[in-house]
Design a protein around this motif. Structure first.
Motif, PDB file in Angstrom:
ATOM      1  N   GLU A 131      35.974  20.163  37.769  1.00 34.67           N
ATOM      2  CA  GLU A 131      35.023  20.403  36.687  1.00 34.67           C
ATOM      3  C   GLU A 131      34.343  21.762  36.789  1.00 34.67           C
ATOM      4  OE1 GLU A 131      32.705  18.344  39.973  1.00 34.67           O
ATOM      5  OE2 GLU A 131      34.741  18.350  39.160  1.00 34.67           O
ATOM      6  N   LEU A 132      34.485  22.434  37.923  1.00 33.69           N
ATOM      7  CA  LEU A 132      33.868  23.748  38.128  1.00 33.69           C
ATOM      8  C   LEU A 132      34.917  24.850  38.013  1.00 33.69           C
ATOM      9  CD1 LEU A 132      31.553  22.973  41.202  1.00 33.69           C
ATOM     10  CD2 LEU A 132      30.965  22.896  38.766  1.00 33.69           C
ATOM     11  N   GLU A 133      34.528  25.984  37.419  1.00 35.29           N
ATOM     12  CA  GLU A 133      35.469  27.080  37.219  1.00 35.29           C
ATOM     13  C   GLU A 133      35.527  28.025  38.414  1.00 35.29           C
ATOM     14  OE1 GLU A 133      34.654  29.170  33.649  1.00 35.29           O
ATOM     15  OE2 GLU A 133      34.945  27.430  32.337  1.00 35.29           O
ATOM     16  N   GLN A 134      34.423  28.222  39.102  1.00 39.26           N
ATOM     17  CA  GLN A 134      34.364  29.223  40.165  1.00 39.26           C
ATOM     18  C   GLN A 134      35.186  28.785  41.367  1.00 39.26           C
ATOM     19  OE1 GLN A 134      31.808  27.319  39.231  1.00 39.26           O
ATOM     20  NE2 GLN A 134      30.535  26.682  40.972  1.00 39.26           N
ATOM     21  N   SER A 135      35.690  29.776  42.101  1.00 40.90           N
ATOM     22  CA  SER A 135      36.502  29.473  43.282  1.00 40.90           C
ATOM     23  C   SER A 135      35.655  29.231  44.534  1.00 40.90           C
ATOM     24  CB  SER A 135      37.498  30.611  43.552  1.00 40.90           C
ATOM     25  OG  SER A 135      36.831  31.847  43.696  1.00 40.90           O
ATOM     26  N   PRO A 163      43.386  27.662  44.820  1.00 44.53           N
ATOM     27  CA  PRO A 163      44.140  27.671  43.555  1.00 44.53           C
ATOM     28  C   PRO A 163      43.362  28.267  42.381  1.00 44.53           C
ATOM     29  CG  PRO A 163      44.380  25.553  44.651  1.00 44.53           C
ATOM     30  CD  PRO A 163      43.303  26.301  45.378  1.00 44.53           C
ATOM     31  N   LYS A 164      42.036  28.277  42.466  1.00 40.43           N
ATOM     32  CA  LYS A 164      41.233  28.805  41.367  1.00 40.43           C
ATOM     33  C   LYS A 164      41.143  30.333  41.384  1.00 40.43           C
ATOM     34  CE  LYS A 164      38.215  24.776  40.772  1.00 40.43           C
ATOM     35  NZ  LYS A 164      36.816  24.308  40.823  1.00 40.43           N
ATOM     36  N   PHE A 165      41.564  30.940  42.485  1.00 36.01           N
ATOM     37  CA  PHE A 165      41.544  32.400  42.572  1.00 36.01           C
ATOM     38  C   PHE A 165      42.865  32.928  42.043  1.00 36.01           C
ATOM     39  CE2 PHE A 165      42.133  36.479  44.686  1.00 36.01           C
ATOM     40  CZ  PHE A 165      40.908  37.086  44.473  1.00 36.01           C
ATOM     41  N   ARG A 166      42.829  33.632  40.910  1.00 33.37           N
ATOM     42  CA  ARG A 166      44.058  34.031  40.218  1.00 33.37           C
ATOM     43  C   ARG A 166      44.226  35.544  40.094  1.00 33.37           C
ATOM     44  NH1 ARG A 166      41.956  29.491  37.639  1.00 33.37           N
ATOM     45  NH2 ARG A 166      43.324  27.662  37.758  1.00 33.37           N
ATOM     46  N   LYS A 167      43.431  36.330  40.816  1.00 33.80           N
ATOM     47  CA  LYS A 167      43.555  37.780  40.734  1.00 33.80           C
ATOM     48  C   LYS A 167      44.834  38.241  41.431  1.00 33.80           C
ATOM     49  CE  LYS A 167      38.691  39.101  40.329  1.00 33.80           C
ATOM     50  NZ  LYS A 167      37.605  39.955  40.879  1.00 33.80           N
ATOM     51  N   THR A 174      36.434  43.435  45.385  1.00 33.91           N
ATOM     52  CA  THR A 174      35.409  43.166  46.385  1.00 33.91           C
ATOM     53  C   THR A 174      36.014  42.708  47.710  1.00 33.91           C
ATOM     54  OG1 THR A 174      35.170  40.827  45.792  1.00 33.91           O
ATOM     55  CG2 THR A 174      33.888  42.433  44.521  1.00 33.91           C
ATOM     56  N   LEU A 175      35.175  42.702  48.746  1.00 32.76           N
ATOM     57  CA  LEU A 175      35.590  42.180  50.041  1.00 32.76           C
ATOM     58  C   LEU A 175      35.988  40.709  49.913  1.00 32.76           C
ATOM     59  CD1 LEU A 175      35.808  42.741  53.123  1.00 32.76           C
ATOM     60  CD2 LEU A 175      33.450  41.897  53.311  1.00 32.76           C
ATOM     61  N   THR A 176      35.257  39.979  49.094  1.00 33.03           N
ATOM     62  CA  THR A 176      35.562  38.558  48.869  1.00 33.03           C
ATOM     63  C   THR A 176      36.938  38.394  48.247  1.00 33.03           C
ATOM     64  OG1 THR A 176      33.186  38.145  48.541  1.00 33.03           O
ATOM     65  CG2 THR A 176      34.722  36.434  47.817  1.00 33.03           C
ATOM     66  N   ASP A 177      37.239  39.202  47.230  1.00 33.05           N
ATOM     67  CA  ASP A 177      38.567  39.170  46.603  1.00 33.05           C
ATOM     68  C   ASP A 177      39.671  39.356  47.634  1.00 33.05           C
ATOM     69  OD1 ASP A 177      37.382  38.939  44.108  1.00 33.05           O
ATOM     70  OD2 ASP A 177      37.697  41.034  43.545  1.00 33.05           O
ATOM     71  N   LYS A 178      39.485  40.345  48.490  1.00 25.65           N
ATOM     72  CA  LYS A 178      40.547  40.726  49.429  1.00 25.65           C
ATOM     73  C   LYS A 178      40.789  39.638  50.483  1.00 25.65           C
ATOM     74  CE  LYS A 178      39.551  45.577  48.574  1.00 25.65           C
ATOM     75  NZ  LYS A 178      38.936  46.828  49.073  1.00 25.65           N
ATOM     76  N   TRP A 179      39.717  39.011  50.955  1.00 25.53           N
ATOM     77  CA  TRP A 179      39.902  37.962  51.956  1.00 25.53           C
ATOM     78  C   TRP A 179      40.539  36.715  51.349  1.00 25.53           C
ATOM     79  CZ3 TRP A 179      40.681  38.161  56.763  1.00 25.53           C
ATOM     80  CH2 TRP A 179      40.020  39.054  57.596  1.00 25.53           C
ATOM     81  N   ILE A 180      40.130  36.360  50.140  1.00 22.10           N
ATOM     82  CA  ILE A 180      40.751  35.190  49.507  1.00 22.10           C
ATOM     83  C   ILE A 180      42.216  35.477  49.208  1.00 22.10           C
ATOM     84  CG2 ILE A 180      40.707  33.607  47.535  1.00 22.10           C
ATOM     85  CD1 ILE A 180      37.731  33.965  47.354  1.00 22.10           C
TER      86      ILE A 180
END
Length: 223
Positions: A131-135, A163-167, A174-180
């Motif tokens: 039900e939540l969009e954020q990863s 699975p919610k991270f689609r970049k 961001t640092l967060t993007d790169k680690w995920i």
């Protein structure tokens, strides 16, 4: 060049919980817990075995455990788990581990105010909250009706739903993007992308994830 899947139990512990992982884990936790801000100044990786202090209490294991110290000199315990399968009782185990994270820290001469905050970080390879969009989701204690925060913020549950991270690689900022992205896609890469090389700790994580660095028995079992 080949990289092992960091979501595999052995690889996850090698990358984030070994003697070489100090700076890697600081960067990883700053990215996932604090939106990339340099909040954690130091940490100690400790034995992840949660030994029961009461006879008959169930043993439990986590992937990585650490004590962190932030910019305000506050110390917290962090439990990190990589969960690949959505098994029955998964949510219950998270609460159980949080409740007994430091069963021995409160001795007779200590006051309850001496208890360290506990953060449980779970990286899930499935959707936990459809039900939540954020990863990334952060949960703390609130009033059931008015959603008022409990006055002490000493238990926090953080979930990263891969699975919610689609970049894609070109979209990482961001640092967060790169680690995920590292967690999701390292095993599909044959070299360290330039955008990831800008973060020394991620480059170190790739080095630890090289299949050439794994023992022969481990490579034979997991290839």
């Amino acid at each position: 060049m080949q990289f092992i899947n960091p979501k595999i139990d052995y690889a996850f512990k090698k990358i984030f919980g070994s003697q070489q992982s100090h700076n890697i884990l600081i960067s990883f936790l700053n990215a996932l817990l604090y939106d990339g801000k340099p909040t954690i100044q130091d940490l100690e990786i400790i034995d992840p075995y949660l030994a029961p202090k009461i006879r008959g209490i169930k043993d439990s294991y986590v992937d990585v455990k650490a004590t962190i110290k932030d910019t305000s000199d506050r110390t917290s315990s962090v439990i990190i788990e990589m969960q690949v399968l959505n098994v029955e009782g998964f949510e219950n185990r998270i609460l159980y581990n949080a409740a007994k994270a430091d069963p021995g820290q409160l001795i007779i001469d200590n006051d309850y105010t001496d208890l360290e905050p506990v953060i449980v970080l779970t990286i899930a390879d499935f959707e936990v909250f459809p039900e939540l969009e954020q990863s990334i989701s952060h949960f703390m204690l609130k009033d059931k009706i008015y959603l008022t925060d409990y006055p002490i913020y000493d238990i926090e549950l953080v979930f990263v739903e891969l699975p919610k991270f689609r970049k894609e690689l070109a979209e990482l900022e961001t640092l967060t993007d790169k680690w995920i992205y590292f967690m999701k896609s390292a095993q599909k890469l044959d070299s360290i992308p330039l955008v990831m090389q800008t973060v020394p700790e991620i480059s170190q994580a790739f080095e630890l994830a090289k299949k050439a660095n794994m023992t022969p028995d481990y490579r034979n079992y997991h290839l």
